[in-house]
Design a protein around this motif. Sequence first.
Motif, short mmCIF file in Angstrom:
data_model
loop_
_atom_site.label_atom_id
_atom_site.label_comp_id
_atom_site.label_asym_id
_atom_site.label_seq_id
_atom_site.Cartn_x
_atom_site.Cartn_y
_atom_site.Cartn_z
N VAL A 72 0.79 -1.10 -0.17
CA VAL A 72 -0.07 0.01 -0.10
C VAL A 72 0.97 1.42 -0.01
CG1 VAL A 72 -1.67 1.42 1.56
CG2 VAL A 72 -2.12 -1.01 1.14
N ASN A 73 0.51 2.36 -0.84
CA ASN A 73 1.01 3.39 -0.98
C ASN A 73 0.16 4.69 -0.16
OD1 ASN A 73 3.65 2.59 -1.82
ND2 ASN A 73 3.01 3.23 -4.03
N ARG A 74 0.94 5.43 0.30
CA ARG A 74 -0.24 6.81 0.92
C ARG A 74 -0.14 7.65 -0.40
NH1 ARG A 74 1.74 10.76 5.37
NH2 ARG A 74 2.43 11.88 3.69
N TYR A 75 -1.31 8.13 -0.73
CA TYR A 75 -1.32 9.17 -1.92
C TYR A 75 -1.91 10.62 -1.41
CZ TYR A 75 -0.88 5.18 -4.97
OH TYR A 75 -0.35 3.91 -5.57
N ASP A 76 -1.23 11.53 -1.64
CA ASP A 76 -1.63 12.95 -0.92
C ASP A 76 -2.24 13.81 -2.05
OD1 ASP A 76 -0.31 12.30 1.45
OD2 ASP A 76 1.70 12.97 0.83
N HIS A 77 -3.06 14.64 -1.48
CA HIS A 77 -3.93 15.58 -2.37
C HIS A 77 -3.58 16.82 -1.67
CE1 HIS A 77 -6.62 16.60 -5.71
NE2 HIS A 77 -7.35 17.07 -4.84
N PRO A 78 -2.55 17.65 -1.84
CA PRO A 78 -2.35 18.87 -1.38
C PRO A 78 -3.52 19.93 -1.42
CG PRO A 78 -0.37 18.11 -2.49
CD PRO A 78 -1.34 17.30 -2.90
N PRO A 79 -4.22 20.11 -2.52
CA PRO A 79 -5.33 20.83 -2.60
C PRO A 79 -6.39 20.94 -1.38
CG PRO A 79 -5.07 20.31 -4.85
CD PRO A 79 -4.09 19.26 -3.94
N ASN A 80 -6.52 19.70 -0.81
CA ASN A 80 -7.43 19.64 0.37
C ASN A 80 -6.68 19.93 1.78
OD1 ASN A 80 -9.03 18.43 -1.71
ND2 ASN A 80 -9.19 16.39 -0.90
N GLU A 81 -5.69 20.23 1.76
CA GLU A 81 -4.80 20.47 3.08
C GLU A 81 -5.37 21.75 3.92
OE1 GLU A 81 -0.62 20.71 2.13
OE2 GLU A 81 -0.53 18.46 1.98
N ASP A 82 -6.01 22.60 3.11
CA ASP A 82 -6.36 23.74 3.73
C ASP A 82 -7.95 23.69 4.15
OD1 ASP A 82 -3.98 25.09 3.30
OD2 ASP A 82 -4.86 25.89 1.43
N SER A 83 -8.49 22.57 3.94
CA SER A 83 -9.92 22.22 4.13
C SER A 83 -9.87 21.43 5.38
CB SER A 83 -10.74 21.57 2.97
OG SER A 83 -11.92 21.32 3.48
N ARG A 84 -10.95 21.83 6.49
CA ARG A 84 -10.93 20.98 7.50
C ARG A 84 -12.02 20.12 7.50
NH1 ARG A 84 -12.74 25.10 12.60
NH2 ARG A 84 -12.43 22.89 13.57
N ASP A 85 -12.61 20.02 6.42
CA ASP A 85 -13.81 18.95 6.31
C ASP A 85 -13.37 18.04 5.36
OD1 ASP A 85 -15.31 20.40 8.16
OD2 ASP A 85 -16.22 21.41 6.43
N LEU A 86 -12.25 18.20 4.59
CA LEU A 86 -11.86 17.18 3.53
C LEU A 86 -10.37 16.62 3.93
CD1 LEU A 86 -12.78 19.08 0.30
CD2 LEU A 86 -14.15 17.31 1.44
N PRO A 87 -10.25 15.22 3.55
CA PRO A 87 -9.09 14.64 3.91
C PRO A 87 -7.92 14.98 2.66
CG PRO A 87 -10.60 13.09 3.01
CD PRO A 87 -11.33 14.30 3.22
N SER A 88 -6.82 14.91 3.06
CA SER A 88 -5.55 15.12 1.93
C SER A 88 -4.61 14.01 1.95
CB SER A 88 -4.72 16.51 2.36
OG SER A 88 -4.32 16.18 3.75
N GLN A 89 -4.92 12.98 2.47
CA GLN A 89 -4.22 11.80 2.77
C GLN A 89 -4.86 10.85 2.43
OE1 GLN A 89 -1.83 11.72 6.31
NE2 GLN A 89 -0.55 13.56 5.56
N PHE A 90 -4.87 9.76 1.26
CA PHE A 90 -5.51 8.62 1.09
C PHE A 90 -4.43 7.39 1.08
CE2 PHE A 90 -7.37 12.56 -0.73
CZ PHE A 90 -8.76 12.48 -0.27
N TYR A 91 -5.28 6.22 1.00
CA TYR A 91 -4.30 4.99 0.76
C TYR A 91 -4.96 3.98 -0.25
CZ TYR A 91 -2.63 6.67 5.30
OH TYR A 91 -2.25 7.63 6.31
#
Length: 373
Positions: A72-91
């Motif tokens: 398994v890898n961790r896949y990051d999505h930086p655009p979500n980092e500034d949102s409190r309601d959305l995750p920015s890290q996925f697996y």
Amino acid sequence: MSDSSASKDTGPFEEQRQIYELLSQETRHLILQYILAHPTHLPSLDELAYLIPKNKAAIRDQLQVLDEASIVNRYDHPPNEDSRDLPSQFYGLSKHGVSVLDEYNYLRGLPVARAVYDNTRLSEKAQRHRDAPRPELPTPVDHALAIDEEMDTPDIDRIERYLRQEKPSSRTVSDQVEIVTALYENDIGPDHDGIKRTDLSDMVDGSLEYRPETALDQLIDVDLVERVTPSGPDIFAISERLDEIVNGQVTEEAEANIDALIAHIDDELQSVELGDEAAELDGPPAMAAEPSIALADGAGRTVRSILAAEFDVAPEAVPEYLRSERPVDRLNAAIDAIESSREVTKSEEYGRIVFVHQAYRYRLTDRAVELLQ
């Protein structure tokens, strides 16, 4: 060949054993199942925590194990980092992970896993995380996990006519048709390993009038469904302490749990000062800051005294009795006695050895596929 090189040469059987151990641990197995089931195959940690009955720390630890094994890898999505309601890290799976799961037939269960997921009720937060923007998987991974949505329309009328001809008085024909259709649409055919009845029940959730086993039995009678025994051991021995399968190491694991239980007994007796009328007095008097022994009617009730009563032996003979013979039976009986008492609390350092029979699997027969096509 040097000793060092020989030690590294584990051979194919040892490699298979290691992979089996990696994939079979309960939490890791569930993580992989829900990654496969997820619409994008990229769940967040909170989504996994909602679906898996473990705390987030335990899930995170097992994700780390799968990451270190390159499954398994961790896949990051930086655009979500500034949102409190959305995750920015996925697996999600790595290329190597896809290869391993394909080799061990996990990918064949993709349609079933998706069907079960689609019928799972999600919390508002889990739905928000499911629908959140996320990165794209590497193309080879994405293609390997794609579910073919194109499927020939099954000839349901032909199946129904066949069932009414074979079982004219059956009241479950509609249920049988539902089951056959669900198996066909999820590609659970003669070449499939089959699915458990519980998974089948989830696939047809709410659409059956009678119990699934009633319709399944009749489908087996008319040779449209076959019941198969899965490959591997018929019985799995599971250690509650390790939360892992311990086939081949049952006695050793039981003895390790007994050692931990005896250590709990020793610690408990040393942690509480018993009164003059206490049932037991071991070692120098000492009062623990957080005593684990409940005091009732002026007498100290300990794990040791409870087990002494359970096994009809003297308190000081409890450790020897636990270690004497049949470690699994005595371990499980001891834990039953401890948990049935309101006066003491079982430690998390030991647990039962439980035995679980493999569930039968169900799949369509060649005859069913012939009628449907």
